[in-house]
Scaffold this active site. Sequence first.
Site, PDB file in Angstrom:
ATOM      1  N   GLU A  11       0.883  -1.180   0.000  1.00 59.62           N
ATOM      2  CA  GLU A  11       0.000   0.000   0.000  1.00 59.62           C
ATOM      3  C   GLU A  11       0.913   1.219   0.000  1.00 59.62           C
ATOM      4  OE1 GLU A  11      -3.167  -0.360  -0.262  1.00 59.62           O
ATOM      5  OE2 GLU A  11      -3.458  -2.458   0.274  1.00 59.62           O
ATOM      6  N   CYS A  37      -2.387   9.144   2.646  1.00 67.86           N
ATOM      7  CA  CYS A  37      -2.018   8.617   1.328  1.00 67.86           C
ATOM      8  C   CYS A  37      -3.085   8.910   0.281  1.00 67.86           C
ATOM      9  CB  CYS A  37      -1.767   7.117   1.426  1.00 67.86           C
ATOM     10  SG  CYS A  37      -3.159   6.218   2.117  1.00 67.86           S
TER      11      CYS A  37
HETATM   12  P1  NAD Z   1       8.385   4.913   4.563  1.00 63.87           P
HETATM   13  O1  NAD Z   1       8.373   4.061   3.359  1.00 63.87           O
HETATM   14  O2  NAD Z   1       9.557   5.770   4.817  1.00 63.87           O
HETATM   15  O3  NAD Z   1       8.214   4.022   5.885  1.00 63.87           O
HETATM   16  C1  NAD Z   1       7.152   3.116   6.055  1.00 63.87           C
HETATM   17  C2  NAD Z   1       7.606   2.021   7.019  1.00 63.87           C
HETATM   18  O4  NAD Z   1       8.660   1.289   6.405  1.00 63.87           O
HETATM   19  C3  NAD Z   1       8.155   2.538   8.345  1.00 63.87           C
HETATM   20  O5  NAD Z   1       7.792   1.666   9.390  1.00 63.87           O
HETATM   21  C4  NAD Z   1       9.657   2.490   8.112  1.00 63.87           C
HETATM   22  O6  NAD Z   1      10.411   2.397   9.307  1.00 63.87           O
HETATM   23  C5  NAD Z   1       9.790   1.236   7.270  1.00 63.87           C
HETATM   24  N1  NAD Z   1      11.002   1.183   6.443  1.00 63.87           N
HETATM   25  C6  NAD Z   1      11.806   2.197   6.055  1.00 63.87           C
HETATM   26  N2  NAD Z   1      12.805   1.714   5.282  1.00 63.87           N
HETATM   27  C7  NAD Z   1      12.622   0.379   5.178  1.00 63.87           C
HETATM   28  C8  NAD Z   1      13.308  -0.661   4.497  1.00 63.87           C
HETATM   29  N3  NAD Z   1      14.397  -0.426   3.764  1.00 63.87           N
HETATM   30  N4  NAD Z   1      12.821  -1.917   4.580  1.00 63.87           N
HETATM   31  C9  NAD Z   1      11.691  -2.176   5.279  1.00 63.87           C
HETATM   32  N5  NAD Z   1      11.018  -1.231   5.966  1.00 63.87           N
HETATM   33  C10 NAD Z   1      11.474   0.035   5.918  1.00 63.87           C
HETATM   34  O7  NAD Z   1       7.042   5.778   4.506  1.00 63.87           O
HETATM   35  P2  NAD Z   1       6.559   6.877   5.549  1.00 63.87           P
HETATM   36  O8  NAD Z   1       7.242   8.151   5.265  1.00 63.87           O
HETATM   37  O9  NAD Z   1       6.607   6.346   6.925  1.00 63.87           O
HETATM   38  O10 NAD Z   1       5.019   6.985   5.165  1.00 63.87           O
HETATM   39  C11 NAD Z   1       4.548   7.866   4.214  1.00 63.87           C
HETATM   40  C12 NAD Z   1       4.322   7.162   2.889  1.00 63.87           C
HETATM   41  O11 NAD Z   1       3.439   6.069   3.062  1.00 63.87           O
HETATM   42  C13 NAD Z   1       3.674   8.060   1.859  1.00 63.87           C
HETATM   43  O12 NAD Z   1       4.275   7.843   0.611  1.00 63.87           O
HETATM   44  C14 NAD Z   1       2.229   7.581   1.848  1.00 63.87           C
HETATM   45  O13 NAD Z   1       1.533   7.852   0.646  1.00 63.87           O
HETATM   46  C15 NAD Z   1       2.391   6.128   2.084  1.00 63.87           C
HETATM   47  N6  NAD Z   1       1.179   5.543   2.646  1.00 63.87           N
HETATM   48  C16 NAD Z   1       0.404   4.749   1.852  1.00 63.87           C
HETATM   49  C17 NAD Z   1      -0.796   4.232   2.336  1.00 63.87           C
HETATM   50  C18 NAD Z   1      -1.691   3.379   1.485  1.00 63.87           C
HETATM   51  O14 NAD Z   1      -2.618   2.797   2.025  1.00 63.87           O
HETATM   52  N7  NAD Z   1      -1.479   3.278   0.180  1.00 63.87           N
HETATM   53  C19 NAD Z   1      -1.199   4.533   3.641  1.00 63.87           C
HETATM   54  C20 NAD Z   1      -0.377   5.357   4.413  1.00 63.87           C
HETATM   55  C21 NAD Z   1       0.809   5.848   3.915  1.00 63.87           C
END
Ligand code: NAD
Length: 539
Positions: free
Chosen positions: A276, A310
Amino acid sequence: MTDISTSSATGERNPVAVAGPRTAADAVTPELVARLVKAIVTGEQPTLAQSRNPFTGEVLAEIPESTPQDVATAFVRARAAQRDWARRPVRERAAVLLRFHDLLFAAQAELLDLVQSETGKTRGHAFEEVTAAAVEARHYGRAAARYLKPRRRGGAFPVLTQVHELRQPKGVIGQISPWNYPLALFVGDALPAFVAGNAVVTKPDTQTALTALRARELMVEAGLPAEVWQIVIGDGPVVGPEVVAHADYVSFTGSTRTGRDVAQRAAARLIGASMELGGKNAMLVLADADLDKAAEGAVRACFSSAGQLCISIERLYVAREIADAFLERFAARTRAMRLGNTLAWGADMGSLVAQRQLDTVTRHVEEAVKNGARVLAGGQARPDVGPLFFEPTILDGVDPSSAVCTEETFGPVVSVYRFDSEDEAVAEANGTPYGLNSSVWSKNPRHGAQVAARLHSGTVNVNEGYAPAYASVAAPMGGMGDSGVGRRHGSEGILKYTEPQTVAVQKLVSMAPSFGMDDEAYAKLLTRALGVMKALRLK
Ligand code: NAD
């Protein structure tokens, strides 16, 4: 409520800020933190990470971090507990979700405090999280038995072959969650996994660990065996890959960039994954839209959770003939919004969560303005309200070379574009690699729905921004293109956590030459039998 605002980019007084007596320090006590963090899987002397209160920038809590070895331990514990959990009847597992629904509302005030203190969103926006989690708990609590029940399928031979399709749990799900909806997404993506008979190891974002831990505590109170839900905390690039390395299936919510990395790791292990991811969501205001309703709806769609949603709208396409009238209404409503930096009800928009979000928002707005965009509302950071506040901002005349046109801002910024025909609007709206959510406004809902079906978007809302599609939890929600793979909600949202298993029972005659028949005679018999089945339309 105290008025603590003084300026805005447009020289007017709004947005007005509201302040209240209670702060995060009142809600997030050392005793509460000490109790909650005990559930994180860590060694004896864990390193401590800090979460901060976005309203003030002060340290909120120290959160113990898990090592890669701790992640392995969490999976061993979850795997051992999953076997018994999966053996329980679906209805018993579903009853836990139904009790959890009630506990969420009983603990509502406390949950709102935690969500606000960790994310900086308003109380009203935090409340959306409680309802989203509760609605999903109720849906899967009531519908799981139907989704998961064994289905009879047509066998190779009518009567002689009886076939059932069963749904077996995957085992232990690895869940990786973001900070922006720490209650709704953390809970929402785990509940269907549990009711399908899985255990879950979750890595929430460190910034929002307390909300996650409190929600897990409520699930345990509702009857989930504690070992079935393990929590690990740590740096995404360190702990995240370890979660993927041990999981039987991965549920990831976060940015498209991280999602690609997670998907590649899952692919290398030949395990499934739902992704997602991000979006650059569009709203279309058609020529026959109700302008007052559309302007009100645009405020909700663009600025809920300060745009850190998102499915938030960041591109607004307006029919040229109504553009000025619409924008006058939209800008006036936006300028009247009240920023809030406390745990009181009543504010319209809160803070951004972290400095990196403020940096992106500032960079996108400054670059667009440098390239000739006009600021119709907002446009400035508001350090007078809090270190991470930025005004709800409307940009007009944005040059297509500007990052705000194509990159996800993930903040309270929307760009306006005019269109002359609906074909043009649809083509422009579909002109990004993303495809998460969109919105269409028209007084003719049938026409609105026809335009909706032409959009490259996993959800489309007619005459609202995002809430109806998200809240309709019986229907799938997720992204096309770079916005993701797989869906949450509905049958997809639960069946992804299962392995389909076909059990075929052969009766009376074997599927091989029998009664002394040779291969040739058997081939003739089978050919004739298939012919009869075709004639009778049984095959
Ligand atoms: P992010 O990708 O930086 O982090 C998301 C999660 O992944 C966090 O728990 C983070 O610690 C972890 N993470 C970071 N690097 C990783 C790696 N290399 N391997 C595995 N896990 C890792 O995103 P964010 O800044 O926390 O969230 C915002 C983003 O999420 C925006 O782009 C938003 O659109 C998206 N989002 C999408 C949905 C959806 O339902 N489509 C919902 C909420 C947020």
